[in-house]
Design a protein around this motif. Sequence first.
Motif, PDB file in Angstrom:
ATOM      1  N   ALA A 210       0.837  -1.211   0.000  1.00 19.24           N
ATOM      2  CA  ALA A 210       0.000   0.000   0.000  1.00 19.24           C
ATOM      3  C   ALA A 210       0.868   1.256   0.000  1.00 19.24           C
ATOM      4  O   ALA A 210       0.578   2.222  -0.712  1.00 19.24           O
TER       5      ALA A 210
ATOM      6  N   LEU B 120      -5.455   2.693  -0.880  1.00 20.41           N
ATOM      7  CA  LEU B 120      -6.516   2.980   0.081  1.00 20.41           C
ATOM      8  C   LEU B 120      -7.310   1.726   0.440  1.00 20.41           C
ATOM      9  O   LEU B 120      -7.663   1.513   1.608  1.00 20.41           O
TER      10      LEU B 120
ATOM     11  N   GLN C 168      -5.187  -0.263   2.846  1.00 23.12           N
ATOM     12  CA  GLN C 168      -5.131   0.425   4.132  1.00 23.12           C
ATOM     13  C   GLN C 168      -6.467   0.342   4.868  1.00 23.12           C
ATOM     14  O   GLN C 168      -6.496   0.133   6.087  1.00 23.12           O
ATOM     15  N   ALA C 169      -7.566   0.471   4.145  1.00 23.28           N
ATOM     16  CA  ALA C 169      -8.883   0.387   4.777  1.00 23.28           C
ATOM     17  C   ALA C 169      -9.105  -0.998   5.377  1.00 23.28           C
ATOM     18  O   ALA C 169      -9.741  -1.136   6.424  1.00 23.28           O
TER      19      ALA C 169
ATOM     20  N   PRO D  41      -9.140   3.087  10.511  1.00 22.94           N
ATOM     21  CA  PRO D  41      -9.620   4.093   9.555  1.00 22.94           C
ATOM     22  C   PRO D  41      -8.925   5.447   9.686  1.00 22.94           C
ATOM     23  O   PRO D  41      -8.765   6.163   8.706  1.00 22.94           O
TER      24      PRO D  41
ATOM     25  N   HIS E 116      -5.787   5.874  10.686  1.00 18.25           N
ATOM     26  CA  HIS E 116      -4.333   5.692  10.681  1.00 18.25           C
ATOM     27  C   HIS E 116      -3.697   6.787   9.818  1.00 18.25           C
ATOM     28  O   HIS E 116      -4.242   7.199   8.793  1.00 18.25           O
TER      29      HIS E 116
ATOM     30  N   ARG F 186      -1.227   6.760   7.768  1.00 17.15           N
ATOM     31  CA  ARG F 186      -0.959   6.375   6.372  1.00 17.15           C
ATOM     32  C   ARG F 186      -2.228   6.476   5.523  1.00 17.15           C
ATOM     33  O   ARG F 186      -2.190   6.904   4.373  1.00 17.15           O
ATOM     34  N   THR F 187      -3.344   6.070   6.106  1.00 23.74           N
ATOM     35  CA  THR F 187      -4.621   6.161   5.393  1.00 23.74           C
ATOM     36  C   THR F 187      -4.966   7.622   5.123  1.00 23.74           C
ATOM     37  O   THR F 187      -5.363   7.977   4.003  1.00 23.74           O
ATOM     38  N   LYS F 188      -4.784   8.458   6.122  1.00 27.92           N
ATOM     39  CA  LYS F 188      -5.076   9.885   5.937  1.00 27.92           C
ATOM     40  C   LYS F 188      -4.158  10.506   4.881  1.00 27.92           C
ATOM     41  O   LYS F 188      -4.604  11.313   4.073  1.00 27.92           O
TER      42      LYS F 188
ATOM     43  N   THR G  22      -2.884   8.968   2.311  1.00 28.18           N
ATOM     44  CA  THR G  22      -3.388   8.532   1.004  1.00 28.18           C
ATOM     45  C   THR G  22      -4.626   9.329   0.611  1.00 28.18           C
ATOM     46  O   THR G  22      -4.791   9.707  -0.560  1.00 28.18           O
TER      47      THR G  22
END
Length: 182
Positions: free
Chosen positions: A100, A127, A130-131, A136, A138, A140-142, A144
């Motif tokens: 990811a 994404l 990561q999802a 949610p 995290h 790294r997710t934010k 992305t």
Amino acid sequence: IARLSESRAEDNPLLLRAQGSYALTLHGLHRVDEAERLLKHVIEVFGRKPDAPNHDLIAATQFLTQVLSQQGRHEESAEAALANLRAITRNYGDDSVMAAEGYALHGAALTMVAKFAEAEAALLRALAIQARDLAPDHQRTKHTLHRLIKLYEDWQRPDEAEKYRRRLAALARAVNFRLDTA
């Protein structure tokens, strides 16, 4: 470290790793040409050694991607990001959290060269992983999500950008709610 001969370093993975770390220092000192040369050397040597620590090759290609992008050399940055993604997927598979990160970096680099459809596919893949595997909210997710917003803004697709802005805002509200109720 700067004085180590490249031939001596090739025989010692610890010296190569030190050279990669030293490249970070050089970059911080705005000696980007030297940092780039050293990173390329580390990548070249680790890339031809099948028993080399894979994380070192991945880290060096990731940092080279950033160094090239910061210099405005976006085509080369996209190539380095693809090399990074290939190294990650070869070692960790194409469906891992590490992958990811590679997809997200590659998507961001493709955005900079206006290869929007390819960037979108890479970022959405990142994404999705990561999802599935991270919280949610995290970081790294934010990150992305921010990259997707930039992609859609650059691509002149404001409705899609707004969709991900709303998703980020919802995450922020959820985090604040958890903090308030803790």
